[in-house]
Design a protein around this motif. Structure first.
Motif, short mmCIF file in Angstrom:
data_model
loop_
_atom_site.label_atom_id
_atom_site.label_comp_id
_atom_site.label_asym_id
_atom_site.label_seq_id
_atom_site.Cartn_x
_atom_site.Cartn_y
_atom_site.Cartn_z
N PRO A 128 0.77 -1.25 0.00
CA PRO A 128 0.00 0.00 0.00
C PRO A 128 0.80 1.30 0.00
CG PRO A 128 -0.15 -1.09 2.13
CD PRO A 128 0.54 -2.04 1.21
N THR A 129 2.07 1.29 0.41
CA THR A 129 2.79 2.57 0.45
C THR A 129 4.09 2.50 -0.34
OG1 THR A 129 4.13 2.08 2.40
CG2 THR A 129 1.93 3.01 2.80
N GLU A 130 4.57 3.69 -0.71
CA GLU A 130 5.83 3.79 -1.44
C GLU A 130 6.97 3.17 -0.63
OE1 GLU A 130 6.99 7.87 -2.14
OE2 GLU A 130 9.06 7.29 -2.48
N THR A 131 7.00 3.45 0.66
CA THR A 131 8.09 2.93 1.50
C THR A 131 8.09 1.40 1.50
OG1 THR A 131 8.07 4.90 2.88
CG2 THR A 131 9.03 2.92 3.85
N LEU A 132 6.91 0.80 1.64
CA LEU A 132 6.84 -0.66 1.65
C LEU A 132 7.26 -1.24 0.29
CD1 LEU A 132 3.51 -1.15 3.64
CD2 LEU A 132 5.85 -1.61 4.45
N ARG A 133 6.86 -0.59 -0.78
CA ARG A 133 7.22 -1.09 -2.11
C ARG A 133 8.72 -0.95 -2.35
NH1 ARG A 133 2.17 1.58 -3.24
NH2 ARG A 133 3.27 3.46 -3.90
N ARG A 134 9.30 0.19 -1.92
CA ARG A 134 10.75 0.37 -2.08
C ARG A 134 11.50 -0.68 -1.27
NH1 ARG A 134 14.19 1.91 1.17
NH2 ARG A 134 12.80 3.08 2.54
N ARG A 135 11.06 -0.93 -0.03
CA ARG A 135 11.74 -1.95 0.79
C ARG A 135 11.63 -3.33 0.15
NH1 ARG A 135 9.54 0.01 6.60
NH2 ARG A 135 10.91 1.80 6.87
N LYS A 136 10.47 -3.60 -0.43
CA LYS A 136 10.28 -4.89 -1.12
C LYS A 136 11.30 -5.01 -2.27
CE LYS A 136 7.94 -8.42 -3.09
NZ LYS A 136 8.14 -9.78 -2.58
N ARG A 137 11.41 -3.93 -3.05
CA ARG A 137 12.38 -3.95 -4.15
C ARG A 137 13.79 -4.14 -3.62
NH1 ARG A 137 14.09 1.60 -7.01
NH2 ARG A 137 16.11 1.30 -6.03
N GLU A 138 14.14 -3.38 -2.58
CA GLU A 138 15.53 -3.38 -2.13
C GLU A 138 15.90 -4.64 -1.34
OE1 GLU A 138 17.05 0.99 -2.53
OE2 GLU A 138 16.19 0.76 -0.54
N SER A 139 14.89 -5.42 -0.96
CA SER A 139 15.21 -6.68 -0.27
C SER A 139 14.98 -7.89 -1.18
CB SER A 139 14.36 -6.80 1.01
OG SER A 139 12.99 -6.82 0.66
N SER A 140 14.63 -7.64 -2.44
CA SER A 140 14.46 -8.74 -3.40
C SER A 140 15.78 -8.97 -4.15
CB SER A 140 13.36 -8.41 -4.41
OG SER A 140 12.12 -8.31 -3.78
N SER A 141 15.88 -10.15 -4.76
CA SER A 141 17.05 -10.41 -5.60
C SER A 141 16.79 -9.83 -6.99
CB SER A 141 17.31 -11.91 -5.71
OG SER A 141 16.25 -12.51 -6.45
N MET A 142 17.84 -9.63 -7.76
CA MET A 142 17.66 -9.14 -9.13
C MET A 142 16.81 -10.11 -9.95
SD MET A 142 18.39 -6.14 -9.83
CE MET A 142 18.23 -5.83 -11.58
N ARG A 143 16.95 -11.41 -9.65
CA ARG A 143 16.17 -12.42 -10.37
C ARG A 143 14.67 -12.20 -10.12
NH1 ARG A 143 17.05 -14.36 -14.64
NH2 ARG A 143 14.87 -13.92 -15.00
N GLU A 144 14.31 -11.98 -8.85
CA GLU A 144 12.90 -11.76 -8.50
C GLU A 144 12.36 -10.48 -9.13
OE1 GLU A 144 12.89 -13.87 -4.07
OE2 GLU A 144 13.70 -11.85 -4.31
N ILE A 145 13.20 -9.44 -9.08
CA ILE A 145 12.77 -8.15 -9.66
C ILE A 145 12.59 -8.31 -11.17
CG2 ILE A 145 13.45 -5.75 -10.05
CD1 ILE A 145 15.07 -5.94 -7.41
N GLN A 146 13.53 -8.99 -11.80
CA GLN A 146 13.49 -9.17 -13.25
C GLN A 146 12.24 -9.98 -13.67
OE1 GLN A 146 16.40 -8.13 -15.38
NE2 GLN A 146 14.78 -8.26 -16.94
N ASP A 147 11.91 -11.00 -12.91
CA ASP A 147 10.72 -11.82 -13.23
C ASP A 147 9.45 -10.97 -13.19
OD1 ASP A 147 12.26 -14.03 -13.61
OD2 ASP A 147 11.83 -14.95 -11.65
N PHE A 148 9.33 -10.17 -12.14
CA PHE A 148 8.17 -9.28 -12.00
C PHE A 148 8.14 -8.27 -13.15
CE2 PHE A 148 6.77 -5.22 -9.63
CZ PHE A 148 5.44 -5.37 -10.01
N TYR A 149 9.29 -7.69 -13.43
CA TYR A 149 9.42 -6.69 -14.49
C TYR A 149 9.04 -7.29 -15.85
CZ TYR A 149 11.99 -3.57 -17.74
OH TYR A 149 12.35 -2.75 -18.77
N ASP A 150 9.61 -8.45 -16.17
CA ASP A 150 9.36 -9.07 -17.48
C ASP A 150 7.88 -9.40 -17.68
OD1 ASP A 150 12.02 -8.88 -18.12
OD2 ASP A 150 12.50 -10.97 -17.58
N ALA A 151 7.29 -10.00 -16.64
CA ALA A 151 5.90 -10.43 -16.76
C ALA A 151 4.98 -9.22 -16.94
CB ALA A 151 5.49 -11.22 -15.51
N THR A 152 5.24 -8.13 -16.21
CA THR A 152 4.38 -6.96 -16.28
C THR A 152 4.63 -6.17 -17.56
OG1 THR A 152 4.53 -6.89 -13.87
CG2 THR A 152 3.52 -4.99 -14.93
#
Lengths: 422, 130
Positions: free
Chosen positions: B23-47
């Motif tokens: 729900p918030t920018e801070t939570l989303r940023r923390r999610k990004r910064e605590s994910s691996s590049m692989r996880e981020i890339q999968d989300f990015y590619d699919a979307t």
């Protein structure tokens, strides 16, 4: 205009009083000098970064907490529409009248402690149990005023109730002439980030006073934006010393960036088209000949941004015709502490345009990450200064405004001290 | 039927990434910064594969205030996508390399004080009392 068309490539030499030698960093570390900075900030015009449309109705207010002078100031719009400032201090026992950073009161300010009340113009309206006080007629019952004035919709305060000069005199004729026609009134604040940093205020101030660092520090977050094949070592179309203030105008290849980005950074490219972002080709959106005189003075199509440093605490970074950043940079309670409050201003996003709202959020996050790159450089520099390993700066031509800012600071401190003595 | 945190039917394929729709920018940023590049890339590619249709959907929706719950969730997911795209396209890293830690750089626009701000009313500049 192209960068290679510029005849003037050594701006500093046009201003012999600036010199070209190394600049000492005493003001960045000396506790004695910091006391002068403190006195200066208590007696000069400070831009709050807040705008008139943020407190549109009578009773709307915001609070400015100013660490360097320890003051808490209420800025409130009166029943007559005039915006005024007062120390956030009840005259009875000194209790703070308001606690929230923004809000709205109904026609009066009432102290939570014993119910004393004041008008929005600062006049005492009510002393509860008045008959129990002594010599009521001789008591100082009204709120202690702080000077407030407005330029371009920005609210400025001066803690001296009788300032040495008016805001317009402080800004000077050149700033008024060059930037008066910028459509500030069509814009409002979109975001606000804050950081309390362990670095001196001059280190923080300097972090936004050169255009030279963008090609290097921001190589990831603004990739290739300032790479110019025809003039690889130049970034600036113009620098101006504007009395106490200063401006710079900088090259950027936004027109080509858009095409390049769509392959390597499709989301950045999408946001730059749907909304206005760092990569938007803003100079192509509104004919550059129609911009206010001060912004993009070279009328260049290959333009990235301008900045206007308003002494002492506010940097405006113009990113387009109706898009700009405002960096409010304030000294903290000690020489090695400061605070940075970064805002971005643009026309309000229409409530029924979800695509534009998304692009505005993209812009928010990209600015946030870009500024985090800037923030980290200041902490390291301060450590070097504090350790004694770093005592002077070698500044290249395109860092001319750092030289100027240090000279202006010294001169303004001198003026403030002389006024105090007089 | 629409359960909480479901996406519009056309975009149900993105359901595995709903843990990004915070729900918030801070939570989303923390999610990004605590994910691996692989996880981020999968989300990015699919979307990214669906981004044109999603933007179309948002354009037709108009106002968030009157949007249905799945569309609101989709919009929140798109905000996380904007944040995640910075990691993939610019930083090549979950965090900001050489940058200030995210929690030092605080969004005032998420604070309680900011949420109490009076509603903005555009107006020409006026002079104060100085």
């Amino acid at each position: 205009m192209k960068l290679s068309d510029l005849k003037n490539t050594r701006w500093t030499l046009d201003h012999p009083q600036l010199g070209t030698g190394p600049v000492p960093v005493d003001s960045y570390v000396s506790p004695e000098y910091f006391e002068h900075i403190r006195t200066l900030f208590a007696n000069t015009w400070i831009c709050t970064g807040k705008r008139v449309e943020e407190i549109p109705n009578a009773g709307d207010y915001f609070i400015e907490n100013i660490e360097v002078t320890k003051a808490s100031v209420i800025v409130v719009r009166g029943l007559d529409g005039v915006i005024r400032g007062f120390h956030n201090t009840c005259k009875h026992r000194g209790t703070q009248l308001l606690f929230d950073s923004y809000g709205s009161v109904k026609g009066r300010l009432t102290c939570i402690y014993h119910g004393w009340a004041y008008s929005l113009a600062g006049k005492n309206l009510l002393i509860t149990e008045k008959e129990m006080f002594f010599d009521v007629e001789r008591m100082e019952k009204d709120l202690l005023p702080v000077s407030v004035d407005v330029w371009a919709g920005f609210v400025f305060i001066n803690q001296n109730p009788k300032p040495r000069e008016r805001l317009k005199e402080h800004l000077g004729p050149q700033v008024l002439e060059l930037y008066g026609d910028y459509p500030f009134e069509t814009t409002t604040v979109h975001l606000s980030y804050k950081a309390d940093l362990e670095c001196s205020w001059p280190v923080l101030r300097d972090s936004q006073l050169d255009g030279y660092h963008l090609k290097y520090l921001h190589r990831r977050s603004a990739p290739g934006f300032m790479e110019s094949a025809e003039a690889p070592n130049r970034h600036a179309y113009d620098f101006k010393l504007l009395g106490k203030h200063g401006s710079g105008s900088f090259y950027g290849n936004r027109a080509r960036i858009g095409a390049d980005l769509s392959k390597v950074a499709p989301v950045a490219a999408l946001a730059s088209k749907v909304g206005q972002t760092l990569a938007s080709n803003t100079a192509a959106r509104v004919d550059v000949s129609k911009w206010c005189k001060g912004v993009n003075p070279a009328r260049a199509e290959d333009w990235f941004f301008d900045f206007l440093y308003l002494f002492p605490n506010f940097h405006i970074v113009f990113l387009g015709y109706q898009a700009y950043i405002g960096h409010k940079m304030m000294p903290g309670s000690r020489v090695d502490l400061s605070s940075w409050n970064a805002h971005y201003y643009a026309p309000p996003v229409k409530a029924d345009d979800l695509e534009a709202a998304w692009a505005a959020e993209y812009m928010k996050y990209s600015l946030r990450d870009l500024w985090r790159e800037d923030g980290n450089t200041t902490l390291g520099a301060q450590r070097s200064i504090n350790s004694g390993a770093f005592t002077q700066m070698y500044l290249q031509d395109q860092e001319i405004l750092i030289r100027h800012a240090e000279q202006v600071l010294a001169a303004e401190i001198e003026k403030t001290r002389n006024t105090e003595k007089a | 039927m629409t359960a909480i945190n479901s996406l519009p039917t056309a975009f149900e394929a993105l359901t595995p990434f709903l843990d990004w729709a915070l729900p918030t920018e801070t939570l989303r940023r923390r999610k990004r910064e605590s994910s691996s590049m692989r996880e981020i890339q999968d989300f990015y590619d699919a979307t990214l594969a669906r981004v044109a249709e999603i933007m179309d959907h948002l354009r037709k929706t108009g106002s968030l205030a009157t949007a249905d719950e799945p569309t609101r969730t989709l919009y929140t997911l798109m905000l996380a996508f904007a944040d995640a795209s910075l990691s993939v396209e610019l930083h090549k890293s979950p965090i900001v390399p050489d940058g200030l830690p995210g929690d030092v750089w605080k969004p005032e626009h998420e604070t309680a004080g900011w949420l109490q701000k009076p509603a903005i009313v555009m107006q020409p500049a006026k002079t104060g009392n100085a």
